[in-house]
Enzyme design. Structure first.
Site, PDB file in Angstrom:
ATOM      1  N   ASP A  78       1.027  -1.235   0.063  1.00  9.83           N
ATOM      2  CA  ASP A  78      -0.029   0.010   0.128  1.00  9.83           C
ATOM      3  C   ASP A  78       0.903   1.059  -0.009  1.00  9.83           C
ATOM      4  OD1 ASP A  78      -1.721  -1.998   0.549  1.00  9.83           O
ATOM      5  OD2 ASP A  78      -2.775  -1.116   2.124  1.00  9.83           O
ATOM      6  N   ASP A 122     -15.710  -3.312   0.212  1.00 12.85           N
ATOM      7  CA  ASP A 122     -15.141  -2.769   1.422  1.00 12.85           C
ATOM      8  C   ASP A 122     -16.434  -2.567   2.191  1.00 12.85           C
ATOM      9  OD1 ASP A 122     -12.705  -2.803   0.227  1.00 12.85           O
ATOM     10  OD2 ASP A 122     -13.149  -1.048  -0.783  1.00 12.85           O
TER      11      ASP A 122
HETATM   12  O1  LIG Z   1      -7.716  -0.996  -1.746  1.00 12.92           O
HETATM   13  C1  LIG Z   1      -8.039   0.244  -1.528  1.00 12.92           C
HETATM   14  O2  LIG Z   1      -8.366   0.815  -2.459  1.00 12.92           O
HETATM   15  C2  LIG Z   1      -7.854   1.027  -0.139  1.00 12.92           C
HETATM   16  C3  LIG Z   1      -8.462   2.054   0.193  1.00 12.92           C
HETATM   17  C4  LIG Z   1      -8.259   2.667   1.178  1.00 12.92           C
HETATM   18  C5  LIG Z   1      -7.751   2.129   2.372  1.00 12.92           C
HETATM   19  C6  LIG Z   1      -7.262   0.749   2.153  1.00 12.92           C
HETATM   20  C7  LIG Z   1      -7.315   0.293   0.964  1.00 12.92           C
HETATM   21  N1  LIG Z   1      -6.668  -0.999   0.921  1.00 12.92           N
HETATM   22  C8  LIG Z   1      -6.289  -1.619   1.838  1.00 12.92           C
HETATM   23  C9  LIG Z   1      -5.558  -3.023   1.408  1.00 12.92           C
HETATM   24  O3  LIG Z   1      -5.841  -3.611   0.273  1.00 12.92           O
HETATM   25  C10 LIG Z   1      -4.970  -3.743   2.308  1.00 12.92           C
HETATM   26  O4  LIG Z   1      -3.484  -3.966   1.717  1.00 12.92           O
HETATM   27  C11 LIG Z   1      -5.477  -5.223   2.563  1.00 12.92           C
HETATM   28  O5  LIG Z   1      -6.317  -5.039   3.039  1.00 12.92           O
HETATM   29  C12 LIG Z   1      -4.361  -5.863   3.722  1.00 12.92           C
HETATM   30  O6  LIG Z   1      -4.945  -5.849   4.749  1.00 12.92           O
HETATM   31  P1  LIG Z   1      -4.200  -6.392   6.343  1.00 12.92           P
HETATM   32  O7  LIG Z   1      -3.517  -7.793   5.785  1.00 12.92           O
HETATM   33  O8  LIG Z   1      -5.093  -6.385   7.423  1.00 12.92           O
HETATM   34  O9  LIG Z   1      -2.903  -5.422   6.407  1.00 12.92           O
END
Ligand SMILES: O=C(O)c1ccccc1NCC(=O)[C@H](O)[C@H](O)COP(=O)(O)O
Length: 241
Positions: free
Chosen positions: A11, A130
């Site tokens: 990210d 989401d």
């Molecule tokens: O994916 C998006 O567009 C997004 C927008 C705003 C906030 C977060 C977003 N994505 C986050 C992710 O895709 C994380 O990488 C993923 O959920 C991993 O989560 P974790 O394993 O709990 O760190």
């Protein structure tokens, strides 16, 4: 049985690899160079990279060139997410050569445009669902976006190829995935589901893998890898058993 695909996450916020808690802007922990992180997951044997432009998602700018450069440097499949909401951002995302893109906000705020993108690009488009409870969130998870089940039924009817399902309450918390949510989504659609948010351990990955017969195709792993809860190599071995 088909094996669970793993998608290590990078990210990007303000040029840095970060992880947020509950996707909230301002909750960033920084993990340095996103290219280095992506290359490290590739070296560890990843087949996929889940690459998110958080600035584009939040509307605080973008990391478009950086994200394109990372995608170009990868020999593995890349799923691009964050701020892909119109023809220009979709064209730029697809021009990186990524394997697929995730649309989130667009599917909620401009459903006709999202339906057109699905019709034109087929399985190069996934929709990010989401959710908080059963309410969808858009705009970097800051705005309300309607009912999960109604939206899922509409997107199914429009031919959406795949869903990336995130429980925002779990995201970035290392509290484990929301298995009930994943099961409910799989029961409501015959399309493959990629699980996102909350993975904290190899046991969590084993638990998600039990849902492969129900329709879970993959799991995104973010914080757990950065926090070194386990290595990607260990995770890949775990899901290949
Ligand atoms: O994916 C998006 O567009 C997004 C927008 C705003 C906030 C977060 C977003 N994505 C986050 C992710 O895709 C994380 O990488 C993923 O959920 C991993 O989560 P974790 O394993 O709990 O760190």
């Amino acid at each position: 049985m088909t094996r669970l695909e793993l998608l290590p996450a990078v990210d990007v916020r303000d040029g840095q690899a970060v992880r947020l808690v509950h996707g909230e802007s301002g909750s960033e922990t920084s993990y340095g160079s996103p290219l280095e992180a992506a290359l490290a997951w590739q070296r560890a044997g990843a087949e996929w990279l889940h690459l998110v432009d958080l600035d584009a998602a939040f509307g605080t700018g973008d990391n478009r060139d950086l994200v394109a450069g990372i995608t170009d440097a990868m020999d593995i499949k890349v799923e691009l997410s964050g701020g892909i909401r119109d023809d220009a951002s979709l064209a730029a995302a697809l021009a990186t050569g990524c394997t697929r893109v995730n649309l989130g906000t667009a599917a909620l705020e401009t459903p006709e445009w999202a339906a057109k993108a699905i019709a034109e690009h087929g399985d190069k488009i996934a929709i990010g669902l989401d959710v908080r409870g059963t309410t969808l969130r858009g705009r970097g998870w800051t705005s309300e976006g309607g009912d999960l089940w109604e939206t899922l039924a509409r997107l199914d009817a429009e031919g959406c190829a795949r869903y990336v399902v995130t429980d925002i309450a779990k995201d970035g918390t290392l509290q484990g995935p929301n298995l009930d949510l994943l099961k409910s989504v799989c029961a409501a659609t015959d399309r493959p589901v990629v699980a996102s948010g909350g993975v904290s351990s190899l046991a969590d990955l084993r638990a998600i893998a039990t849902l492969v017969p129900e329709g879970v195709e993959g799991a995104i792993i973010g914080k757990a890898l950065y926090a070194k809860a386990f290595t990607l190599e260990e995770a890949l071995v775990e899901v290949s058993r």
